[in-house]
Motif scaffolding. Sequence first.
Motif, mmCIF file in Angstrom:
data_model
loop_
_atom_site.group_PDB
_atom_site.id
_atom_site.type_symbol
_atom_site.label_atom_id
_atom_site.label_comp_id
_atom_site.label_asym_id
_atom_site.label_seq_id
_atom_site.Cartn_x
_atom_site.Cartn_y
_atom_site.Cartn_z
ATOM 1 N N HIS A 105 0.999 -1.592 -0.719
ATOM 2 C CA HIS A 105 -0.013 0.116 -0.151
ATOM 3 C C HIS A 105 0.804 1.324 0.086
ATOM 4 N N ALA A 106 0.991 1.272 -1.586
ATOM 5 C CA ALA A 106 2.219 2.752 -1.509
ATOM 6 C C ALA A 106 1.730 3.938 -0.586
ATOM 7 N N VAL A 107 0.356 4.465 -1.275
ATOM 8 C CA VAL A 107 -0.602 5.486 -1.066
ATOM 9 C C VAL A 107 -1.996 4.818 -0.905
ATOM 10 N N ASP A 108 -2.372 5.833 -0.119
ATOM 11 C CA ASP A 108 -3.734 4.736 0.644
ATOM 12 C C ASP A 108 -4.617 6.253 0.592
ATOM 13 N N SER A 157 11.406 7.599 4.663
ATOM 14 C CA SER A 157 11.647 6.572 3.561
ATOM 15 C C SER A 157 10.700 5.764 3.079
ATOM 16 N N GLY A 158 10.000 5.267 2.206
ATOM 17 C CA GLY A 158 9.481 4.805 2.250
ATOM 18 C C GLY A 158 7.810 4.834 2.590
ATOM 19 N N CYS A 159 7.694 5.551 2.603
ATOM 20 C CA CYS A 159 6.557 6.407 3.743
ATOM 21 C C CYS A 159 5.718 6.864 2.124
ATOM 22 N N GLY A 160 5.902 6.700 0.838
ATOM 23 C CA GLY A 160 5.185 6.867 -0.216
ATOM 24 C C GLY A 160 4.613 8.159 -0.578
ATOM 25 N N TYR A 168 2.160 8.611 6.474
ATOM 26 C CA TYR A 168 2.979 7.922 7.302
ATOM 27 C C TYR A 168 2.749 6.803 6.792
ATOM 28 N N LEU A 169 3.843 5.442 6.378
ATOM 29 C CA LEU A 169 3.169 3.845 5.830
ATOM 30 C C LEU A 169 1.940 4.599 5.333
ATOM 31 N N GLY A 170 1.748 5.308 3.592
ATOM 32 C CA GLY A 170 0.998 5.857 2.354
ATOM 33 C C GLY A 170 -0.136 6.350 2.702
ATOM 34 N N GLU A 171 -0.116 7.006 4.440
ATOM 35 C CA GLU A 171 -1.602 7.874 4.417
ATOM 36 C C GLU A 171 -0.796 8.947 4.741
#
Length: 374
Positions: free
Chosen positions: A33-36, A54-57, A254-257
Amino acid sequence: MNANDEPLLSIENVNVHFKSSKLMGLGGSETVHAVDDVSLSIPENDVVVLVGESGCGKTTLGKTAVALQRPTGGTVKYRGQNVWEAKRSADSLNPFANRSDEIPFKEIRRSLQIIHQDPGSSLNSNYTVESTLEDPLKRWQSDLSKEDRQARIHGMLDRVGMTPAEDYANRYPHQLSGGEQQRVALVRALLMNPDLILADESISALDVSLRVEMMDLMLELQDLFNTSYLFISHNLSNAKYIASKADGRIGIMYLGELVEIGPVDQIIEDPQHPYTQVLKWATPDLLSKNVEEPPLRSLDVPDPANPPSGCRFHNRCPEAREVCAKKHPEMRETGSERRAACFRAEDDHEYWDSEPLGEGSERDQATEADSVAD
Ligand code: SF4
C-alpha cells in the motif's frame, strides 16, 4: 463550478497499490500500500512540501500528482479534468474520443514537470546543456526559430547564475558541478512554462550552503513563472525553510497515508499528530531543548504490505489507546486550512475513555505474534 474555479490540481481519495513478489523465493505476491486514500488540493502559485521517512509513499504520491504514476483508485484532476480519462482519449484510435471541452493529455504533460533527486542521471551524458534544453522547446514550441530557442536558453542560464551562458551551453553534464546540473534540470522544467513542478528531494544531495541557495533560487523563479511546487523532502528543517519563505503548507506522510497537513507555523510550532512530533524530535534544530528519547513506543517500522489495523501508527505511538488499534482515524478539519488524522484532535471522541495501549499489552503481543507468523 466552471473550469476556472477548479484548483490547479485535485487528488481525490487516491490509492496506489503495487503487487510485489514475496521475498526468499517463497512464491505468491503481496500488495504494497504505497499510497492509501490521500486527498490533496493544490491551487495556483502554491507550495506544498511532503515530508516523511523513507518508504512512506511521498515520492509515489508526487509522481501520481504529476501524472507519471497511474493510481489504482481515486481520481487526479488537472483544472477539473480527470488526467487518466484524458490519457485514455489520447491513446484511443477513435479520432472523436477527445471531447471538445477536454484538456488534451499532451497539455497536461507539459503543465506538470518533475525535477529528479539526482539530476546527473536524468541529464543525457552525450548531450550538451544546449541540446538538452533545446529538445523540449522543439517539441512544445515548434514555432520558435533556432535563434529564438538559443536566446531563450541563454537567457534562462543567465537567470539561474550560469554565466557566461555561451560557455555553459556548450558543456556536457560531467563538466558541471552537482549544483549546476540541478540548475539545468530546473531550467529544463521551467522552459515548459509549467503550472506545477514536482521537486523530488531535488536539493538533498547538495551541500548545506548550496541547498539554501538552490531553495532560494527555486522560490524566486516560482514568483517569476507563477508556478506551483510540490516538494518532497525527508528533512523537516528544509521543509520549514521552503514553506516559510513561500507561505506554503507542510504535509506529513506515514506508511502511505497523509496524516497531517497545514500552514508551516502550525505544523512546526503546534503539531497535532504524534508522528509529526517524532519528525520534529528527529530534527534537533527545530527543538528548543534537547530531548534524548524519541517520542515512540517502538522503533520498528511496520511492513507497508501488512499495515497495522486501526491507526497505522498505533504500534509506535506513545499516545495510543485501545480504540486506536481497532478504528481508523480519518483526516478531518482541525482548524483553518489544517487537517489531521488522529483521534486526539476530537474533544468528544471515544478515544478519551479508552484504555492506554501500553508496551506488552495483549493487543501488542497478538500483533507481534501475527507478524512473526507471517
Ligand atoms: Fe496515536 Fe491513536 Fe492518534 Fe493514531 S489515532 S496517532 S495511535 S493517538
